[in-house]
Design a protein around this motif. Sequence first.
Motif, mmCIF file in Angstrom:
data_model
loop_
_atom_site.group_PDB
_atom_site.id
_atom_site.type_symbol
_atom_site.label_atom_id
_atom_site.label_comp_id
_atom_site.label_asym_id
_atom_site.label_seq_id
_atom_site.Cartn_x
_atom_site.Cartn_y
_atom_site.Cartn_z
ATOM 1 N N ALA A 281 26.065 47.471 39.652
ATOM 2 C CA ALA A 281 24.783 47.629 40.191
ATOM 3 C C ALA A 281 24.162 46.085 40.512
ATOM 4 O O ALA A 281 24.194 45.325 39.771
ATOM 5 N N GLY A 282 23.816 45.926 41.647
ATOM 6 C CA GLY A 282 22.955 44.773 42.280
ATOM 7 C C GLY A 282 23.904 43.802 42.768
ATOM 8 O O GLY A 282 25.279 43.894 42.689
ATOM 9 N N THR A 283 23.268 42.738 43.260
ATOM 10 C CA THR A 283 24.109 41.849 43.600
ATOM 11 C C THR A 283 24.886 40.900 42.442
ATOM 12 O O THR A 283 24.366 40.263 41.512
ATOM 13 N N PRO A 284 26.111 40.977 42.506
ATOM 14 C CA PRO A 284 26.752 40.174 41.074
ATOM 15 C C PRO A 284 26.647 38.946 41.040
ATOM 16 O O PRO A 284 26.212 38.171 41.908
ATOM 17 N N ASN A 285 27.227 38.278 40.005
ATOM 18 C CA ASN A 285 27.113 36.742 39.774
ATOM 19 C C ASN A 285 28.495 36.313 40.477
ATOM 20 O O ASN A 285 29.581 35.864 40.018
ATOM 21 N N ILE A 286 28.195 36.303 41.859
ATOM 22 C CA ILE A 286 29.585 36.091 42.644
ATOM 23 C C ILE A 286 30.296 34.680 42.371
ATOM 24 O O ILE A 286 31.397 34.284 42.249
ATOM 25 N N ALA A 287 29.167 33.525 42.288
ATOM 26 C CA ALA A 287 29.938 32.376 42.227
ATOM 27 C C ALA A 287 30.706 32.172 40.866
ATOM 28 O O ALA A 287 31.807 31.480 40.778
ATOM 29 N N ASP A 288 30.168 32.560 39.954
ATOM 30 C CA ASP A 288 30.552 32.276 38.278
ATOM 31 C C ASP A 288 32.057 33.299 38.491
ATOM 32 O O ASP A 288 32.917 32.712 37.697
ATOM 33 N N VAL A 289 31.971 34.584 39.115
ATOM 34 C CA VAL A 289 32.997 35.333 38.938
ATOM 35 C C VAL A 289 34.436 34.517 39.657
ATOM 36 O O VAL A 289 35.372 34.364 39.208
ATOM 37 N N ILE A 290 33.787 33.833 40.875
ATOM 38 C CA ILE A 290 34.792 33.224 41.626
ATOM 39 C C ILE A 290 35.670 31.938 40.655
ATOM 40 O O ILE A 290 36.757 31.700 40.704
ATOM 41 N N ALA A 291 34.670 31.210 40.165
ATOM 42 C CA ALA A 291 35.061 30.147 39.296
ATOM 43 C C ALA A 291 35.746 30.814 37.989
ATOM 44 O O ALA A 291 36.743 30.013 37.493
ATOM 45 N N PHE A 292 35.664 31.717 37.425
ATOM 46 C CA PHE A 292 36.224 32.373 36.547
ATOM 47 C C PHE A 292 37.477 32.633 36.544
ATOM 48 O O PHE A 292 38.701 32.367 35.928
ATOM 49 N N GLY A 293 37.983 32.823 38.089
ATOM 50 C CA GLY A 293 39.332 32.963 38.418
ATOM 51 C C GLY A 293 39.907 31.899 38.346
ATOM 52 O O GLY A 293 41.245 31.678 37.943
ATOM 53 N N LYS A 294 39.247 30.784 38.585
ATOM 54 C CA LYS A 294 40.045 29.397 38.420
ATOM 55 C C LYS A 294 40.231 28.854 36.718
ATOM 56 O O LYS A 294 41.242 28.520 36.414
ATOM 57 N N ALA A 295 39.482 29.403 36.055
ATOM 58 C CA ALA A 295 39.687 29.525 34.623
ATOM 59 C C ALA A 295 40.852 29.954 34.146
ATOM 60 O O ALA A 295 41.838 29.586 33.494
ATOM 61 N N MET A 296 41.029 31.539 34.524
ATOM 62 C CA MET A 296 42.127 31.884 34.120
ATOM 63 C C MET A 296 43.300 31.329 34.911
ATOM 64 O O MET A 296 44.572 31.451 34.062
ATOM 65 N N GLU A 297 43.243 30.805 36.033
ATOM 66 C CA GLU A 297 44.332 30.276 36.561
ATOM 67 C C GLU A 297 44.748 28.798 35.654
ATOM 68 O O GLU A 297 45.916 28.674 35.594
ATOM 69 N N PHE A 298 43.692 28.246 35.335
ATOM 70 C CA PHE A 298 44.075 27.211 34.534
ATOM 71 C C PHE A 298 44.861 27.502 33.046
ATOM 72 O O PHE A 298 45.872 26.788 32.581
ATOM 73 N N ILE A 299 44.510 28.474 32.526
ATOM 74 C CA ILE A 299 44.979 28.963 31.171
ATOM 75 C C ILE A 299 46.710 29.440 31.578
ATOM 76 O O ILE A 299 47.491 29.028 31.038
ATOM 77 N N ARG A 300 46.768 29.958 32.893
ATOM 78 C CA ARG A 300 47.865 30.459 33.107
ATOM 79 C C ARG A 300 49.119 29.514 33.388
ATOM 80 O O ARG A 300 50.168 29.542 32.941
ATOM 81 N N GLN A 301 48.387 28.449 34.188
ATOM 82 C CA GLN A 301 49.330 27.327 34.593
ATOM 83 C C GLN A 301 49.617 26.387 33.388
ATOM 84 O O GLN A 301 50.649 25.956 33.304
ATOM 85 N N THR A 302 48.633 26.247 32.417
ATOM 86 C CA THR A 302 48.998 25.582 31.412
ATOM 87 C C THR A 302 49.860 26.117 30.614
ATOM 88 O O THR A 302 50.794 25.743 29.716
ATOM 89 N N GLY A 303 49.995 27.617 30.289
ATOM 90 C CA GLY A 303 50.732 28.309 29.597
ATOM 91 C C GLY A 303 50.190 28.880 28.404
ATOM 92 O O GLY A 303 49.948 27.957 27.522
ATOM 93 N N ARG A 304 49.980 30.149 28.209
ATOM 94 C CA ARG A 304 49.367 30.620 26.873
ATOM 95 C C ARG A 304 50.194 30.432 25.731
ATOM 96 O O ARG A 304 49.662 30.155 24.853
ATOM 97 N N ASP A 305 51.589 30.413 25.871
ATOM 98 C CA ASP A 305 52.211 30.256 24.470
ATOM 99 C C ASP A 305 52.144 28.636 24.417
ATOM 100 O O ASP A 305 52.111 28.479 22.978
ATOM 101 N N VAL A 306 52.093 27.637 25.275
ATOM 102 C CA VAL A 306 51.893 26.140 25.051
ATOM 103 C C VAL A 306 50.451 26.101 24.402
ATOM 104 O O VAL A 306 50.553 25.330 23.435
ATOM 105 N N ILE A 307 49.408 26.741 24.804
ATOM 106 C CA ILE A 307 48.334 26.556 24.448
ATOM 107 C C ILE A 307 48.323 27.041 22.967
ATOM 108 O O ILE A 307 47.641 26.357 22.011
ATOM 109 N N GLU A 308 48.728 28.164 22.891
ATOM 110 C CA GLU A 308 48.539 28.740 21.306
ATOM 111 C C GLU A 308 49.385 27.965 20.432
ATOM 112 O O GLU A 308 48.928 27.729 19.329
ATOM 113 N N GLN A 309 50.577 27.184 20.807
ATOM 114 C CA GLN A 309 51.376 26.740 19.925
ATOM 115 C C GLN A 309 50.602 25.308 19.460
ATOM 116 O O GLN A 309 50.753 24.670 18.276
#
Lengths: 412, 143
Positions: A281-309
Motif C-alpha cells: 500500500a502507498g508509494t513504496p521506498n522506490i530509491a532504496d529498493v532499486i539500490a537494494f538490487g545493487k547490493a544483491m548484485e554485489f553479493i552475487r558477483q563477489t560470490g556467496r561461497d567466497v564471502i562465506e569462506q
Amino acid sequence: MNPASVTALNVDEIRKQFPVLNRKVNGKPLIYFDNAATSQKPISVIEALAEYYRNYNANIHRGIHTLAEEATKAYEHTREQARAFINAASPREIIFVRGVTEGINLVAASYGRAFLRNNDEVIISGLEHHSNIVPWQLICGQTGAKLKVIPVSESGEIDLEAFTRLLSSRTRIVAVNHASNSLGTINPIKEIIRLAHGAGAVVLIDGAQAGAHLPIDVQELDCDFYCLSSHKMYGPTGTGILYGKSHLLEKMPPYQGGGEMIKEVTFEKTTWNDLPYKFEAGTPNIADVIAFGKAMEFIRQTGRDVIEQHEQALLRYATEKVGSLPGVRLIGTAPQKVSVLSFVVDGIHPFDVGQLLDARGIAVRTGHHCTQPLMDRYGIEGTVRASFAVYNTFAEVDALTEGVRRVINFMR
Amino acid sequence: MKTINQLQDEIISEFALLEGDTEMTLFYIMELGEKLEPMKEADKTDDNLVKGCQSKVWLTARLENDRVWFSADSNTAITKGLVSLLVRIFNGQTPDDIIHADLYFISKIGMERFIGTQRSNGFAAMVKQIKLYALALKTKQEV
C-alpha cells in the motif's frame, strides 16, 4: 599458516568499494565490526541511490511517462533479483517491506489475525530477536493463542527434541531465525520446517542474519515465509523483503490499506489488487529498493561461497585469538555459526569494553542485542559482539584482540 | 571551599595533560572512578537508580550544614568515573549553586560523546538527577 592464505577473496579490492572504510575514528582507522547491526555500503549502492534521484525519480506503476516507466522497470527488476536471490518460484511471492521487522509484523497481523483462534499455539525459539517475539505476543494477546518457546542449550543451539515435544495439533505458526543475531548460531531450519509441516503448522524464517552470509533457497527449504533486511546485506536502510508462498499470500487479508493495493474502490466495497501489490500500500521506498538490487548484485558477483569462506576464516581466527585471552568467555559456541563473535570479560562490563575499543577506532556492539530473554538464559546483562563482513581483515581481528587485551590489562 | 567553576577548570587542566587521546582519557576517567568514596550497598536500590542511563547509576544526596553531599556508584567503570567527576564538582556546594550550575567541563575534556547522543543520555540524566536532588533539599531546607 598465514590465515589470509585460506581465503580466495581479494579483500583489498573489496575494501576499495566501501568509501566509509577510509575514515578515521578517534584518530585511528575505522575497524567496523558491527555488521550484524548493519553493514556498510559499496559505492554501487550509494551511486544507485543518487542516480535514481538525479535521473529518473518518478512514482511507479501508474505513470505513463518515460520517467515513471524507467523507475517502475528498475523497481521491478529488484523484485526479480530478490526472487532469484532466494530462489522463489515467482516474483509475485516477493513483497517489499521496510525490513524483517515489518515482514514479521505483516505475517503476524494478517495471517495471524485471519487464522489464529483461541488456544491455538505459536512456537518461537529462545534465540529470537525481540522483532520475532513481540509481534507474536501482540497477535496472541488479540486472538487468545498461546506463545511457546523452544529452549536453547548452553552452546546456544535450539533443542530439537524439545521442539518436537512442543509441536501439536494446536500449533499453527512456527517462527525462528535462520541465524541468531546475538550468538551467530545457524539453526537447523530445514529440519524445523519439516517437523512443523508434519504438525500442520506454517513456518516463518527470520533471515536477517542470513542474507549477507548464507545461501538461501526457499523452495528447497520449503518455508512458508522468509524475511530479509536490505541494510544488513550491503543495501540501504528502510527496505527488505517478505517472501511468502503464493497460495498463502492469496488467502491473507491486506495488512495496510491505501493506494496501489486496490483493484477497485467504491464507498461500498473495495477489491484487492493481485500479488504482490495487495501488500504494498502507498508509494513504496522506490530509491532504496532499486539500490537494494545493487547490493544483491554485489553479493552475487563477489560470490556467496567466497564471502562465506572468508567470513568463516575470520570467525575461526577471532574465536581462537580473542577466545584465548584471560578472562574472556565466549557466549554461543555452536559448531555452525555465521560470523558473529559474542563474548564477556570477567569483571568488566561490556559497555566499558565497547567504549575503550571505540577509542581505538573499533566499532563493536555491546548490550543485550535486542535478545533480553536469551541474555537471561545465560544470566548476563549483555555481551560484546564483534560481527564480521566481507571487507574485514585478519589484521583487523589482530587489532581487536590487542584492544581487548589492553582493556583486560588495564582493568584487572 | 572551591566553587563549581573552579573545580571544573581544575578538571579541565588535569585532562589537558592527556592531549585529547580518547583512550588515555577513558583510562584516567576509570582511575578516578576507582577513587570514588564507596557507596553503601543498602543504598544501591532501584529507587536510587538514575533513569535514562544505559548503564546502572545509583545516586543519593543529603543535606548537611546547608550543603549537599552526594554518594554514587555504577556497574560500569567509565560511568562510575564520570559520576565521580560530578560528585567532585558538586559535593559540599549549596543547593542554589548546584541548581544554577552551568556544566561546561565535559566537552572541554573531549567527552562530548557522553552528551546529547544516545550514550549521553546517561550523563545528562545524572546531571538532571543531581539538580533535582538539590532542588528537593532546598525546598526541605526552606520548610
